[in-house]
Design an enzyme around this catalytic site. Sequence first.
Site, PDB file in Angstrom:
ATOM      1  N   HIS A  61       0.891  -1.163   0.000  1.00 43.74           N
ATOM      2  CA  HIS A  61       0.000   0.000   0.000  1.00 43.74           C
ATOM      3  C   HIS A  61       0.930   1.214   0.000  1.00 43.74           C
ATOM      4  CE1 HIS A  61      -3.326  -2.638   0.936  1.00 43.74           C
ATOM      5  NE2 HIS A  61      -2.789  -3.001   2.089  1.00 43.74           N
ATOM      6  N   GLN A  94       1.013   4.354   2.412  1.00 44.77           N
ATOM      7  CA  GLN A  94       1.292   4.167   3.831  1.00 44.77           C
ATOM      8  C   GLN A  94       2.767   4.342   4.172  1.00 44.77           C
ATOM      9  OE1 GLN A  94      -0.615   0.571   5.336  1.00 44.77           O
ATOM     10  NE2 GLN A  94      -2.517   1.069   4.266  1.00 44.77           N
ATOM     11  N   TYR A 131      -6.280   0.949  -3.250  1.00 45.40           N
ATOM     12  CA  TYR A 131      -7.691   1.265  -3.017  1.00 45.40           C
ATOM     13  C   TYR A 131      -7.967   2.749  -2.828  1.00 45.40           C
ATOM     14  CZ  TYR A 131      -6.121   0.853   1.888  1.00 45.40           C
ATOM     15  OH  TYR A 131      -5.440   0.971   3.078  1.00 45.40           O
ATOM     16  N   HIS A 135      -7.150  -9.664   0.772  1.00 51.43           N
ATOM     17  CA  HIS A 135      -6.857  -9.754   2.201  1.00 51.43           C
ATOM     18  C   HIS A 135      -7.766 -10.819   2.813  1.00 51.43           C
ATOM     19  CE1 HIS A 135      -5.889  -5.156   2.122  1.00 51.43           C
ATOM     20  NE2 HIS A 135      -4.745  -5.791   2.313  1.00 51.43           N
ATOM     21  N   GLU A 150      -6.799 -11.966   8.382  1.00 49.97           N
ATOM     22  CA  GLU A 150      -5.708 -11.215   9.010  1.00 49.97           C
ATOM     23  C   GLU A 150      -5.963 -11.022  10.497  1.00 49.97           C
ATOM     24  OE1 GLU A 150      -3.435  -6.856   8.622  1.00 49.97           O
ATOM     25  OE2 GLU A 150      -5.199  -7.292   7.399  1.00 49.97           O
ATOM     26  N   HIS A 167      -1.934 -12.339   3.913  1.00 48.26           N
ATOM     27  CA  HIS A 167      -1.874 -12.595   5.346  1.00 48.26           C
ATOM     28  C   HIS A 167      -2.291 -14.035   5.670  1.00 48.26           C
ATOM     29  CE1 HIS A 167      -1.002  -8.408   5.876  1.00 48.26           C
ATOM     30  NE2 HIS A 167      -2.202  -8.021   5.480  1.00 48.26           N
ATOM     31  N   ASP A 212       3.753  -4.444   2.645  1.00 45.31           N
ATOM     32  CA  ASP A 212       2.450  -3.994   3.131  1.00 45.31           C
ATOM     33  C   ASP A 212       2.453  -2.520   3.514  1.00 45.31           C
ATOM     34  OD1 ASP A 212      -0.120  -3.883   4.049  1.00 45.31           O
ATOM     35  OD2 ASP A 212       0.049  -5.524   5.463  1.00 45.31           O
TER      36      ASP A 212
END
Length: 449
Positions: free
Chosen positions: A54, A57, A117, A227, A230, A264, A315
């Site tokens: 991502h 992040q 996303y 995902h 998780e 995950h 991630d």
Amino acid sequence: MKTLDAEMLWTPDGWHSDAGFDIDDHGRIRARVAAEPTASASWIVPGVANLHSHAFQRAMAGLAERQTNPSDSFWTWRETMYRFAARFTPDLLRAVATQLYAEMLEAGYTTVCEFHYLHHAPDGRPYDDPAAMSRALIAAARDAGIRLTLLPVLYMTGGFDGRALGERQRRFGHDVDAYLRLIDTLCEDADPMLHVGCALHSLRAVPPGAMRAVLDALPPSMPVHIHIAEQVGEVQDSLALRNARPVEWLLDNANVDARWTLVHATHLTPAETQGIARSGATVAICPTTEANLGDGLFPLREYLDAGGRWGIGSDSHISVSPVEELRWLEYGQRLFTRHRNIAVRPHSPSVGETLLHDVAQSARFSSGHAIGTFATGEYADAVVLDTDAPALFSLTQGDAIDRWIFSGNRPLVRDVYVGGRRVVENGHHLQRVPIAQRYREAMVELMRD
């Protein structure tokens, strides 16, 4: 035609001395050859595929490490992430992603699967170009020179109960038709450096009917990432509302096969572990993020025994290092079992070589790119180890990979090639300075009160 020569070349079947390969004009390996070592290379391993990213992040790494609740978990971290995500524009995303991708290349990642996303404006309205945020990531990958698998995410509901997206989730949302149009649009830009796949955010965010409609509309070879399992809370909600655990439900309701990557898959029963392995799907394990969020530990030993396919991802990018992901994947198992040298097989007693072997073998399945093992026809994505680093002095075939992964924190990557083109030299990305300057400017804007 170019040639890359190695004193020692590692492939999943071991080390080869005085080896190399001819590279055609498209960056593919035309033939593995015996080679006279030159100054162009030394000890070479395949570039690593980062199976889960991502990008935005990266800019918030370290900003969620203050307690907000005595029961802090993924779910409270997510609130911080939502607030930060609301600040991004296409230009800011491009600057942050370019910096991230340059860091990945310097660390030895040569392909990234971007689970994307952050589609619309913060209020949920599409940009004039509905693919604007996706195009920012494509531009960032091209700026950095990394191979990209772009995975636009379908995100429709806020939970297994079908609730509407919350205010801070609105910029993530699509209906099925708009989502499929986005994929069609992005596929028009595909080339050897860009592959487009599908990402279903999670079972809680994609209703069953929508999942079936999307899967039915996709090309049969397109990678599908999701995902799953998780969080314990996610498993509990799935049991309460679907009367099945997430992985159990997915295996029973979708044709899960080698094109699938389950991200995950931390909380599994033995039956689910066996089921994923039998399906041929890949699990994308993200040890540093899973540790940072307090998610739990993947059942690695049981999965290896079942013959399962897996790879790694960074991630949330609190670390951007394949070495650290692989190291902590193994260390987590050691802490849990109170034994050493967990990730081995009878024919592969080296932990490092076992880990690198599996990562190399899974790369093409998750990414859709012909990469990973230096086979003829694959792209020449290569990492040259820094044999001038003290940690690698006097290395041998028997210890080289273990020493790369388990000896200290200084980066041990000298040069990196993507499709035979050098993008990192002497440990530095060739565009490191201007990329960092654009990132600095973006961070000033993102951190503005």
